[in-house]
Design a protein around this motif. Structure first.
Motif, PDB file in Angstrom:
ATOM      1  N   ILE A  57      -5.153  -1.795 -13.791  1.00  0.00           N
ATOM      2  CA  ILE A  57      -5.265  -0.355 -13.553  1.00  0.00           C
ATOM      3  C   ILE A  57      -3.986   0.351 -14.000  1.00  0.00           C
ATOM      4  CG2 ILE A  57      -6.962  -0.442 -11.710  1.00  0.00           C
ATOM      5  CD1 ILE A  57      -4.674  -0.246  -9.699  1.00  0.00           C
ATOM      6  N   TRP A  68     -13.093   4.893 -11.860  1.00  0.00           N
ATOM      7  CA  TRP A  68     -12.041   4.445 -10.951  1.00  0.00           C
ATOM      8  C   TRP A  68     -11.618   5.587 -10.021  1.00  0.00           C
ATOM      9  CZ3 TRP A  68      -6.397   5.160 -11.770  1.00  0.00           C
ATOM     10  CH2 TRP A  68      -5.625   4.352 -10.927  1.00  0.00           C
ATOM     11  N   THR A  71     -13.651   6.114  -6.965  1.00  0.00           N
ATOM     12  CA  THR A  71     -13.310   5.233  -5.843  1.00  0.00           C
ATOM     13  C   THR A  71     -12.044   5.675  -5.142  1.00  0.00           C
ATOM     14  OG1 THR A  71     -14.300   3.364  -7.006  1.00  0.00           O
ATOM     15  CG2 THR A  71     -12.808   2.838  -5.198  1.00  0.00           C
ATOM     16  N   ILE A  72     -10.977   5.888  -5.925  1.00  0.00           N
ATOM     17  CA  ILE A  72      -9.681   6.065  -5.262  1.00  0.00           C
ATOM     18  C   ILE A  72      -9.444   7.484  -4.758  1.00  0.00           C
ATOM     19  CG2 ILE A  72      -8.645   4.144  -6.532  1.00  0.00           C
ATOM     20  CD1 ILE A  72      -7.125   6.232  -8.168  1.00  0.00           C
ATOM     21  N   THR A  93      -2.048   6.310  -3.708  1.00  0.00           N
ATOM     22  CA  THR A  93      -3.342   6.283  -3.029  1.00  0.00           C
ATOM     23  C   THR A  93      -3.407   5.163  -1.997  1.00  0.00           C
ATOM     24  OG1 THR A  93      -5.741   6.193  -3.414  1.00  0.00           O
ATOM     25  CG2 THR A  93      -4.394   4.800  -4.817  1.00  0.00           C
ATOM     26  N   VAL A  95      -6.506   3.082  -0.200  1.00  0.00           N
ATOM     27  CA  VAL A  95      -7.954   2.854  -0.284  1.00  0.00           C
ATOM     28  C   VAL A  95      -8.339   1.799   0.759  1.00  0.00           C
ATOM     29  CG1 VAL A  95      -9.829   2.062  -1.787  1.00  0.00           C
ATOM     30  CG2 VAL A  95      -7.973   3.434  -2.739  1.00  0.00           C
ATOM     31  N   PRO A  96      -9.326   2.089   1.626  1.00  0.00           N
ATOM     32  CA  PRO A  96      -9.683   1.114   2.661  1.00  0.00           C
ATOM     33  C   PRO A  96     -10.327  -0.136   2.061  1.00  0.00           C
ATOM     34  CG  PRO A  96     -11.243   2.951   2.683  1.00  0.00           C
ATOM     35  CD  PRO A  96     -10.161   3.307   1.701  1.00  0.00           C
ATOM     36  N   GLU A 103      -5.187  -0.522   1.160  1.00  0.00           N
ATOM     37  CA  GLU A 103      -4.415  -1.008   0.016  1.00  0.00           C
ATOM     38  C   GLU A 103      -3.731   0.178  -0.645  1.00  0.00           C
ATOM     39  OE1 GLU A 103      -6.662  -3.036  -3.008  1.00  0.00           O
ATOM     40  OE2 GLU A 103      -4.866  -3.485  -4.196  1.00  0.00           O
TER      41      GLU A 103
END
Lengths: 173, 123
Positions: A57, A68, A71-72, A93, A95-96, A103
């Motif tokens: 990434i 992507w 999602t983030i 970010t 992110v669960p 994370e």
């Protein structure tokens, strides 16, 4: 596998919005962000140097970046962006994951690296996480990425595993 | 070519099995599937064996299945490849987190760094 976390929670981190001056004297504001900031964030990732990608990434092309970002920047995530002169120059970010832990990842535009913005972004994102009542945050970083590892240590992350190409680190908020 | 494919029970390891089967059916290579207990997945050896057998049956391809014992499946895989003269080791790996970061597990890393045999990583 259960991830290890430091026993003690971290000290209080600064919360967004903040304005900081980087080591090159540039004024940078750090604001909370969500899908409404999509265009500016996309712009930053489109101009990202491919050599600065890490662990796949940001993705390499526009449609993959769009997926992507869904999602983030999506529901249940927490984000901050660094602005300079109306452009996004950094993004961090949370992110669960499947276990309700978060994370963390951070990206700073090449021309703004090495000026302290990364540290401010991470601290401010963790401040946002504290304000939102998050408990456990982890990340992985490539073993040879010394500047990033030093940054995470300084902020308070502790190393949990080193047995693969990536180092895993965690912090308790 | 004699190919040794490692399957530890992760989704990526089963994908690697399917892709390898597609390939060996075209090339006529011989395939041995080494199954092992990947502690990051902790799937029963028997469950892995059944799934590998089912996939082999579906594709109607004959391959020997070997079980790797011990605490270091990576080391066992590398040793097997050397002792029995396999031409190539194939492994699936490179799991993505929800955030999108790719991580290579410790078994993949061990094999990449220690194998004397060429290694193909399918991700």
């Amino acid at each position: 596998m259960t991830r290890e976390y430091p026993d003690e929670p971290a000290d209080e981190f600064p919360r967004p919005p903040r304005t900081v001056t980087d080591r090159e004297g540039r004024a940078v504001t750090i604001d909370p962000a969500d899908m409404g900031d999509h265009d500016g964030v996309l712009e930053m990732y489109l101009s990202f140097d491919p050599a600065d990608r890490a662990q796949g990434i940001p993705p390499a092309n526009e449609s993959a970046i769009e997926n992507w970002l869904e999602t983030i920047l999506g529901d249940d995530t927490f984000n901050v962006v660094a602005h300079h002169d109306d452009s996004v120059v950094g993004h961090a970010t949370l992110v669960p994951d499947r276990n309700g832990e978060y994370e963390l990842a951070i990206f700073v535009l090449q021309s703004f690296q090495g000026a302290g913005i990364g540290t401010n972004l991470v601290e401010t994102l963790l401040g946002l996480g504290q304000a939102e009542g998050l408990g456990k945050v982890w990340l992985t970083v490539e073993r040879w990425n010394d500047p990033a590892i030093a940054l995470y240590r300084k902020v308070g992350f502790e190393t949990t595993t080193t047995e693969s190409f990536e180092i895993e680190m965690s912090i308790r908020l | 070519m004699d190919i040794l494919l490692g399957v530890g029970g992760s989704e990526l390891s089963y994908q690697a099995l399917e892709e390898t089967l597609d390939r060996v059916q075209q090339t006529g290579d011989t395939l041995t599937v080494a199954i092992f207990d990947n502690e990051e997945i902790s799937e029963e050896m028997e469950t892995i064996r059944q799934r590998v057998e089912a996939t082999l049956q579906e594709t109607d391809f004959e391959a020997e299945i070997r079980e790797l014992d011990g605490r270091s499946p990576g080391s066992a895989l590398v040793s097997l490849a050397e002792e029995e003269g396999f031409d190539r080791i194939v492994l699936g790996g490179g799991e993505r987190s929800t955030l999108g970061k790719i991580q290579l597990g410790s078994i993949v890393e061990f094999v990449l760094l220690n194998a004397q045999t060429p290694v193909t990583l399918i991700r």
